[in-house]
Design a protein around this motif. Structure first.
Motif, PDB file in Angstrom:
ATOM      1  N   GLU A  46     -47.447   3.927  82.796  1.00  0.00           N
ATOM      2  CA  GLU A  46     -47.261   5.002  83.776  1.00  0.00           C
ATOM      3  C   GLU A  46     -47.811   4.554  85.123  1.00  0.00           C
ATOM      4  O   GLU A  46     -48.757   3.778  85.196  1.00  0.00           O
ATOM      5  CB  GLU A  46     -47.998   6.275  83.320  1.00  0.00           C
ATOM      6  CG  GLU A  46     -49.505   6.063  83.163  1.00  0.00           C
ATOM      7  CD  GLU A  46     -50.271   7.291  82.693  1.00  0.00           C
ATOM      8  OE1 GLU A  46     -49.682   8.373  82.585  1.00  0.00           O
ATOM      9  OE2 GLU A  46     -51.488   7.145  82.434  1.00  0.00           O
ATOM     10  N   SER A  57     -50.241 -19.641  90.367  1.00  0.00           N
ATOM     11  CA  SER A  57     -50.718 -20.820  89.643  1.00  0.00           C
ATOM     12  C   SER A  57     -51.113 -20.422  88.215  1.00  0.00           C
ATOM     13  O   SER A  57     -51.428 -19.264  87.944  1.00  0.00           O
ATOM     14  CB  SER A  57     -51.938 -21.372  90.387  1.00  0.00           C
ATOM     15  OG  SER A  57     -52.785 -22.079  89.521  1.00  0.00           O
ATOM     16  N   ILE A  67     -58.764  -5.974  94.419  1.00  0.00           N
ATOM     17  CA  ILE A  67     -58.773  -4.888  95.404  1.00  0.00           C
ATOM     18  C   ILE A  67     -60.173  -4.685  95.999  1.00  0.00           C
ATOM     19  O   ILE A  67     -60.332  -4.083  97.056  1.00  0.00           O
ATOM     20  CB  ILE A  67     -58.215  -3.579  94.791  1.00  0.00           C
ATOM     21  CG1 ILE A  67     -57.851  -2.585  95.907  1.00  0.00           C
ATOM     22  CG2 ILE A  67     -59.176  -2.969  93.784  1.00  0.00           C
ATOM     23  CD1 ILE A  67     -57.052  -1.387  95.442  1.00  0.00           C
ATOM     24  N   VAL A 114     -57.031   2.272  85.688  1.00  0.00           N
ATOM     25  CA  VAL A 114     -55.711   2.239  86.328  1.00  0.00           C
ATOM     26  C   VAL A 114     -55.412   0.784  86.700  1.00  0.00           C
ATOM     27  O   VAL A 114     -56.122   0.196  87.517  1.00  0.00           O
ATOM     28  CB  VAL A 114     -55.661   3.135  87.587  1.00  0.00           C
ATOM     29  CG1 VAL A 114     -54.230   3.194  88.124  1.00  0.00           C
ATOM     30  CG2 VAL A 114     -56.169   4.533  87.276  1.00  0.00           C
ATOM     31  N   ALA A 166     -44.675  -9.502  93.067  1.00  0.00           N
ATOM     32  CA  ALA A 166     -44.998 -10.813  92.493  1.00  0.00           C
ATOM     33  C   ALA A 166     -44.875 -10.872  90.972  1.00  0.00           C
ATOM     34  O   ALA A 166     -44.630 -11.940  90.418  1.00  0.00           O
ATOM     35  CB  ALA A 166     -46.414 -11.215  92.886  1.00  0.00           C
ATOM     36  N   GLY A 218     -55.191  -4.065  91.930  1.00  0.00           N
ATOM     37  CA  GLY A 218     -54.896  -5.381  92.478  1.00  0.00           C
ATOM     38  C   GLY A 218     -54.409  -5.409  93.910  1.00  0.00           C
ATOM     39  O   GLY A 218     -54.326  -4.389  94.599  1.00  0.00           O
ATOM     40  N   LEU A 273     -55.676  -8.663  85.431  1.00  0.00           N
ATOM     41  CA  LEU A 273     -56.822  -9.425  84.940  1.00  0.00           C
ATOM     42  C   LEU A 273     -58.062  -8.536  84.837  1.00  0.00           C
ATOM     43  O   LEU A 273     -58.756  -8.530  83.828  1.00  0.00           O
ATOM     44  CB  LEU A 273     -57.123 -10.589  85.907  1.00  0.00           C
ATOM     45  CG  LEU A 273     -56.347 -11.901  85.828  1.00  0.00           C
ATOM     46  CD1 LEU A 273     -56.442 -12.515  84.454  1.00  0.00           C
ATOM     47  CD2 LEU A 273     -54.905 -11.770  86.199  1.00  0.00           C
ATOM     48  N   ALA A 274     -58.333  -7.773  85.887  1.00  0.00           N
ATOM     49  CA  ALA A 274     -59.554  -6.963  85.939  1.00  0.00           C
ATOM     50  C   ALA A 274     -59.478  -5.771  84.990  1.00  0.00           C
ATOM     51  O   ALA A 274     -60.417  -5.504  84.233  1.00  0.00           O
ATOM     52  CB  ALA A 274     -59.793  -6.477  87.372  1.00  0.00           C
TER      53      ALA A 274
HETATM   54  C1  LIG Z   1     -48.651 -13.493  95.280  1.00  0.00           C
HETATM   55  C2  LIG Z   1     -50.030 -13.753  94.798  1.00  0.00           C
HETATM   56  C3  LIG Z   1     -50.371 -15.008  94.324  1.00  0.00           C
HETATM   57  C4  LIG Z   1     -51.652 -15.246  93.853  1.00  0.00           C
HETATM   58  N1  LIG Z   1     -51.963 -16.475  93.357  1.00  0.00           N
HETATM   59  C5  LIG Z   1     -53.160 -16.706  92.820  1.00  0.00           C
HETATM   60  C6  LIG Z   1     -53.448 -17.982  92.225  1.00  0.00           C
HETATM   61  O1  LIG Z   1     -52.619 -18.863  92.190  1.00  0.00           O
HETATM   62  N2  LIG Z   1     -54.679 -18.169  91.691  1.00  0.00           N
HETATM   63  C7  LIG Z   1     -55.632 -17.211  91.691  1.00  0.00           C
HETATM   64  O2  LIG Z   1     -56.722 -17.445  91.166  1.00  0.00           O
HETATM   65  N3  LIG Z   1     -55.387 -16.008  92.258  1.00  0.00           N
HETATM   66  C8  LIG Z   1     -54.178 -15.728  92.832  1.00  0.00           C
HETATM   67  N4  LIG Z   1     -53.906 -14.516  93.415  1.00  0.00           N
HETATM   68  C9  LIG Z   1     -54.998 -13.568  93.609  1.00  0.00           C
HETATM   69  C10 LIG Z   1     -55.486 -12.776  92.398  1.00  0.00           C
HETATM   70  O3  LIG Z   1     -56.261 -13.599  91.620  1.00  0.00           O
HETATM   71  C11 LIG Z   1     -54.414 -12.160  91.561  1.00  0.00           C
HETATM   72  O4  LIG Z   1     -53.708 -11.240  92.341  1.00  0.00           O
HETATM   73  C12 LIG Z   1     -54.990 -11.427  90.340  1.00  0.00           C
HETATM   74  O5  LIG Z   1     -53.921 -11.083  89.511  1.00  0.00           O
HETATM   75  C13 LIG Z   1     -55.806 -10.200  90.683  1.00  0.00           C
HETATM   76  O6  LIG Z   1     -56.201  -9.525  89.519  1.00  0.00           O
HETATM   77  P1  LIG Z   1     -56.287  -7.940  89.504  1.00  0.00           P
HETATM   78  O7  LIG Z   1     -56.545  -7.515  88.106  1.00  0.00           O
HETATM   79  O8  LIG Z   1     -57.190  -7.466  90.548  1.00  0.00           O
HETATM   80  O9  LIG Z   1     -54.812  -7.447  89.934  1.00  0.00           O
HETATM   81  P2  LIG Z   1     -53.436  -7.640  89.150  1.00  0.00           P
HETATM   82  O10 LIG Z   1     -53.529  -8.756  88.201  1.00  0.00           O
HETATM   83  O11 LIG Z   1     -52.371  -7.636  90.181  1.00  0.00           O
HETATM   84  O12 LIG Z   1     -53.325  -6.305  88.311  1.00  0.00           O
HETATM   85  C14 LIG Z   1     -53.106  -5.050  88.903  1.00  0.00           C
HETATM   86  C15 LIG Z   1     -52.216  -4.262  87.993  1.00  0.00           C
HETATM   87  O13 LIG Z   1     -52.128  -2.915  88.459  1.00  0.00           O
HETATM   88  C16 LIG Z   1     -50.796  -2.449  88.325  1.00  0.00           C
HETATM   89  N5  LIG Z   1     -50.635  -1.349  89.277  1.00  0.00           N
HETATM   90  C17 LIG Z   1     -50.579  -1.391  90.630  1.00  0.00           C
HETATM   91  N6  LIG Z   1     -50.510  -0.146  91.140  1.00  0.00           N
HETATM   92  C18 LIG Z   1     -50.484   0.716  90.089  1.00  0.00           C
HETATM   93  C19 LIG Z   1     -50.424   2.139  89.968  1.00  0.00           C
HETATM   94  N7  LIG Z   1     -50.361   2.930  91.049  1.00  0.00           N
HETATM   95  N8  LIG Z   1     -50.425   2.700  88.739  1.00  0.00           N
HETATM   96  C20 LIG Z   1     -50.493   1.896  87.618  1.00  0.00           C
HETATM   97  N9  LIG Z   1     -50.561   0.549  87.673  1.00  0.00           N
HETATM   98  C21 LIG Z   1     -50.567  -0.042  88.898  1.00  0.00           C
HETATM   99  C22 LIG Z   1     -49.959  -3.689  88.601  1.00  0.00           C
HETATM  100  O14 LIG Z   1     -48.694  -3.584  88.011  1.00  0.00           O
HETATM  101  C23 LIG Z   1     -50.795  -4.797  87.950  1.00  0.00           C
HETATM  102  O15 LIG Z   1     -50.444  -5.032  86.626  1.00  0.00           O
HETATM  103  C24 LIG Z   1     -52.634 -14.227  93.886  1.00  0.00           C
HETATM  104  C25 LIG Z   1     -52.286 -12.977  94.365  1.00  0.00           C
HETATM  105  C26 LIG Z   1     -51.007 -12.724  94.825  1.00  0.00           C
HETATM  106  C27 LIG Z   1     -50.652 -11.371  95.326  1.00  0.00           C
END
Ligand SMILES: Cc1cc2nc3c(=O)[nH]c(=O)nc-3n(C[C@H](O)[C@H](O)[C@H](O)COP(=O)(O)OP(=O)(O)OC[C@H]3O[C@@H](n4cnc5c(N)ncnc54)[C@H](O)[C@@H]3O)c2cc1C
Length: 438
Positions: free
Chosen positions: A122, A54, A344, A8, A42, A138, A12-13
């Motif tokens: 979805e 960034s 997360i 889900v 965002a 995330g 990135l992850a």
């Molecule tokens: C505003 C902001 C700025 C940031 N800037 C940086 C930075 O400059 N450099 C850095 O290294 N890190 C930064 N981060 C921290 C972090 O590295 C990023 O948020 C990164 O994208 C996290 O990766 P992730 O895969 O955990 O989450 P995300 O990349 O956010 O991926 C989560 C995905 O899940 C999807 N999703 C959410 N809820 C649901 C659901 N219920 N059902 C289906 N899909 C869903 C979202 O649409 C998203 O595509 C930042 C974070 C935020 C919030």
């Protein structure tokens, strides 16, 4: 296609986890809500692995930097995120920065083309009751799922702010005032645009930050602590007149070609896209109102006529209390068919999020085939970060964490110079990762 693992979140992850599972021979359903009429505060596109702020993956130095070491370890484990980053990098000195659009497009295309991956647009609102699942939604997890996670874990989710720095159009920067250089002339190229400030200009700018009108926090954003690495510039300004000069505006190692000396302070901009048309203001995340940002940032020498492609902002960041809730392979203790991955879990950063996604994918692949994959040794960057999240950190004061050598077991190397110590850490990590992979 019937899937063996449900992921889900296609950030990135989730993207990295999907790739690792598919490459291990498992069928994956990757649910991403963007593209289904949903988004987060965002994200701006429907692309997988979108970089929300960034465009930097930080240092690529695998010998003396912990995040550079993490890059190297992920490459050794066939990381999709690192392969796409390497293929779409833009100049950034010793850092690894990417063209955000082509990077995300490459990740999306490779997953879409993989016969074992089904990308479904979805929104998921509940935690699946059975079946191997990886939750990688995330820091901006959609509200209903966040509620379901809160209900399942029984623990209160924490919240804090991450911050977005403004992006400036290159052709609106006055290069008669600014100059290109990397600090201490490191690397072969001059990768940063530097805007010099005199003492008077800096003091006026500092006062402008203190006086500037800030955006209101919403009710659910109030009373939450800032993550120190992402602190808004106006909050730094409040800490003291010189705080910024020792932070993002530090002038050391930057000789202004007009004076031959370091200015009193410097604003740096880093290339943000492959074309070189957009440049981000390094470390300038802010909660100032948009009109105020435009007015104040145009007082910076060289940016008098700056046109902004994006202005700064601040956003919520949701993460679970992983040391309390997850086992050593990222499974929810109360419901072990569910793993968590990415930001997360309380890791911080693009690279760290992808790294935890990589591990979650590998753990789930092994489990699906009835095997047990031991976590990487804590002496590696992957193992140190994982160990911190899944128990190394104090649950009572748990806060997001970047990878750093402080997470690694000590060396017992007696008195050694800092640079030598870092090399000892990375040499040890390399050997231990090789042994783990063997
Ligand atoms: C505003 C902001 C700025 C940031 N800037 C940086 C930075 O400059 N450099 C850095 O290294 N890190 C930064 N981060 C921290 C972090 O590295 C990023 O948020 C990164 O994208 C996290 O990766 P992730 O895969 O955990 O989450 P995300 O990349 O956010 O991926 C989560 C995905 O899940 C999807 N999703 C959410 N809820 C649901 C659901 N219920 N059902 C289906 N899909 C869903 C979202 O649409 C998203 O595509 C930042 C974070 C935020 C919030």
């Amino acid at each position: 296609m019937t899937h063996q693992v449900h992921i889900v979140g296609g950030g990135l992850a989730g993207s990295e986890a999907a790739w690792q599972l598919a490459e291990a021979g498992l069928n994956v359903r990757l649910s991403e809500m963007r593209g289904a009429g949903e988004t987060t505060p965002a994200h701006q596109t429907d692309g997988l692995a979108e970089l929300v702020c960034s465009n930097s993956f930080r240092s690529d130095d695998a010998v003396s930097n912990a995040v550079g070491l993490l890059h190297a370890e992920m490459r050794a484990l066939g990381s999709l995120i690192m392969a796409a980053a390497d293929a779409h990098k833009v100049p950034a000195g010793s850092a690894l920065a990417v063209d955000r659009d082509s990077f995300s497009a490459a990740v999306t295309a490779r997953l879409a083309a993989h016969p074992r991956v089904e990308i479904v647009r979805e929104r998921i609102d509940a935690l699946p009751a059975s079946g191997l699942t990886i939750v990688a939604t995330g820091p901006l997890t959609a509200a209903r799922l966040a509620g379901a996670i809160g209900a399942a874990t029984g623990a209160d989710s924490l919240a804090f702010f991450d911050a977005i720095a403004p992006i400036v159009h290159r052709d609106s920067i006055d290069m008669d005032i600014c100059w290109m250089a990397s600090r201490w002339d490191k690397g072969d190229t001059k990768d940063y645009i530097n805007c010099p400030m005199t003492k008077e200009q800096y003091l006026a700018f500092h006062q402008g930050l203190l006086d500037g009108e800030k955006g209101e926090f919403r009710d659910w954003e109030k009373d939450t602590p800032y993550f120190e690495g992402c602190m808004p510039i106006e909050v730094m300004a409040e800490r003291g007149v010189d705080t910024l000069r020792f932070g993002p505006m530090k002038p050391v190692g930057l000789d202004d070609p007009r004076t031959g000396r370091w200015p009193w302070a410097v604003v740096q901009l880093r290339q943000d896209n492959a074309l070189g048309t957009l440049w981000n203001m390094v470390g300038f995340q802010t909660k100032l109102k948009h009109a105020e940002q435009v007015r104040l940032f145009r007082t910076i020498p060289g940016l008098e006529k700056a046109e902004f492609a994006r202005l700064g902002g601040l956003h919520r960041n949701t993460f679970i209390n992983s040391p309390q809730l997850l086992d050593g392979t990222l499974r929810l203790r109360k419901a072990p068919h569910i793993r968590f991955a990415g930001q997360i879990t309380g890791c911080e950063g693009y690279v760290e999020s992808a790294a935890i996604g990589l591990l979650a994918g590998r753990f789930a692949a092994a489990e699906s085939e009835g095997n047990v994959l031991l976590p990487p040794p804590p002496t590696t960057a992957l193992g140190a970060l994982l160990g911190h999240i899944t128990g190394g950190a104090d649950a009572a004061s748990y806060q997001p964490m970047n990878v750093n050598f402080g997470l690694f077991p000590p060396l017992h190397a007696g008195r050694t110079k800092k640079a030598d110590r870092k090399k000892l850490y990375t040499d040890r990590a390399r050997l231990d990762l090789e042994a783990w992979l063997a």
